[in-house]
Design a protein around this motif. Structure first.
Motif, mmCIF file in Angstrom:
data_model
loop_
_atom_site.group_PDB
_atom_site.id
_atom_site.type_symbol
_atom_site.label_atom_id
_atom_site.label_comp_id
_atom_site.label_asym_id
_atom_site.label_seq_id
_atom_site.Cartn_x
_atom_site.Cartn_y
_atom_site.Cartn_z
ATOM 1 N N ASN A 7 0.838 -1.209 0.000
ATOM 2 C CA ASN A 7 0.000 0.000 0.000
ATOM 3 C C ASN A 7 0.863 1.245 0.000
ATOM 4 O O ASN A 7 0.617 2.191 -0.740
ATOM 5 C CB ASN A 7 -0.921 0.006 1.232
ATOM 6 N N LEU A 9 3.962 1.497 -0.986
ATOM 7 C CA LEU A 9 4.699 1.587 -2.243
ATOM 8 C C LEU A 9 3.821 2.198 -3.330
ATOM 9 O O LEU A 9 4.270 3.056 -4.102
ATOM 10 C CB LEU A 9 5.175 0.190 -2.657
ATOM 11 N N GLY A 10 2.577 1.758 -3.393
ATOM 12 C CA GLY A 10 1.636 2.305 -4.363
ATOM 13 C C GLY A 10 1.436 3.794 -4.172
ATOM 14 O O GLY A 10 1.439 4.563 -5.145
ATOM 15 N N LEU A 11 1.300 4.201 -2.926
ATOM 16 C CA LEU A 11 1.082 5.624 -2.632
ATOM 17 C C LEU A 11 2.315 6.449 -2.958
ATOM 18 O O LEU A 11 2.213 7.541 -3.523
ATOM 19 C CB LEU A 11 0.724 5.801 -1.157
ATOM 20 N N LEU A 13 4.641 5.704 -5.098
ATOM 21 C CA LEU A 13 4.775 5.732 -6.551
ATOM 22 C C LEU A 13 3.798 6.721 -7.174
ATOM 23 O O LEU A 13 4.157 7.476 -8.089
ATOM 24 C CB LEU A 13 4.523 4.325 -7.095
#
Lengths: 48, 306
Positions: A7, A9-11, A13
């Motif tokens: 989560n 990492l997604g944010l 990125l």
């Protein structure tokens, strides 16, 4: 990878990507896109 | 989710992003040249389509890489990264016009082709090769004797450009017809093969050729919106796998690189074990389990957020 890490990492990125968008837009890259997209792309339609 | 919700979303998006009606008027055909053309749409949509209001992200990426003074494509790449990081290949399943066209062609009642698993598995890597070689490397590195670059994917391969741009532009503009040559015939051949393949194979362009899908697939496991399997509810019946046209086994690999997040597996699951998840919320597209004091009671819900 832990779900929590994914989560984050997604944010991270997403935030970095939005920063890149803003930077690129400010440096005039959008004008390159506009110049290409607003005229008939002869290569794209198969006319060379 | 109602059976046709996704089709309605796909059609609506296709119409909205190609709503420049003036571009379709014979004799007056002119591309939209307004401010929206500064912005990329998230799916494959040729900007030379007479009605296109936005820019194709793959075409735009090549255009920036083609520039005489090579620059890093912060804006276009940032856009693609943002979409990928947010939803992964959800765009493929819901907002890609060419994906919709392939799905509609697949509905033509014919016997369907089953590609042998080993061949299918090997062919799936082709889209990554196309992304790296035709979309990135060649536009970046190749320069003609005049110093000009070329959008290799758009020019030599993309059937979306031929269908959405080439065919309508040639039909609407008499002046273009005398210029038709071997390149147009080559691209028409690719388009015809894609159309024929789509009748017998589910979304062949998406599976084997699409560089945009290849890019978004890199973010499937880390995107903010993902697919979640409720292991407690899942019985391993395989209904989700049978419903998946992309050959994914959702209950084993819910965030596979090949998943286009269409939600068909969720509709097929009788236990409501599959859902979209993101920002602490879940969205179920199938039958929603509602816990009551006296046990579990199933009722049909449409896209209920919990």
């Amino acid at each position: 990878m832990l779900k929590k890490d994914r989560n984050y990492l997604g944010l991270i990125l997403l935030a970095a990507a939005l920063g890149m968008c803003v930077w690129g837009f400010a440096s005039g890259e959008a004008e390159v896109v506009f110049a290409k997209a607003s005229n008939i792309c002869m290569e794209c339609i198969g006319l060379g | 989710m109602a059976k046709h919700t996704r089709k309605i979303v796909q059609c609506t998006w296709g119409v909205l992003t190609n709503a420049w009606v003036k571009g379709f008027l014979p004799g007056m055909a002119a591309l939209y040249q307004g401010p929206l053309k500064h912005f990329c749409v998230p799916g494959m949509n040729c900007y030379s389509c007479p009605g296109a209001l936005g820019a194709c992200p793959i075409g735009s990426l090549q255009a920036v890489l083609n520039e005489r003074h090579r620059r890093f494509p912060f804006y276009v790449l940032g856009f693609l990264l943002a979409v990928g990081a947010f939803v992964g290949r959800f765009i493929c399943g819901w907002l890609c016009l060419f994906g919709l066209i392939q799905e509609l062609l697949y509905k033509i009642p014919t016997p369907k082709l089953k590609i042998p698993e080993r061949v299918d598995h090997a062919l799936r890597y082709m889209k990554y090769v196309i992304l790296v070689v035709l979309v990135i490397a060649l536009p970046l590195l190749f320069r003609s004797q005049y110093g000009a670059g070329e959008p290799f994917f758009c020019k030599y391969l993309c059937p979306v450009g031929t269908l959405e741009g080439g065919v309508p532009q040639v039909l609407l503009n008499d002046v273009l017809r005398p210029t038709l040559g071997w390149l147009f015939r080559w691209k028409m051949l690719i388009l015809i093969l894609c159309i024929l393949a789509s009748i017998f194979i589910y979304r062949p362009f998406c599976k084997y050729m699409c560089p945009l899908g290849a890019f978004y697939s890199l973010f499937q496991k880390i995107s903010i919106i993902r697919v979640k399997v409720d292991k407690a509810s899942c019985t391993g019946c395989g209904a989700c796998r049978r419903a998946c046209g992309m050959g994914v086994d959702p209950h084993k690999n819910p965030n596979s690189a090949e998943c286009i997040r269409c939600g068909e597996c969720m509709r097929a699951c009788s236990k409501s074990a599959l859902s979209f998840t993101g920002a602490g919320k879940e969205i179920h597209f199938g039958k929603k389990k509602v816990k009551k004091d006296k046990g579990v009671h199933q009722q049909k819900q449409k896209g209920v957020c919990s």
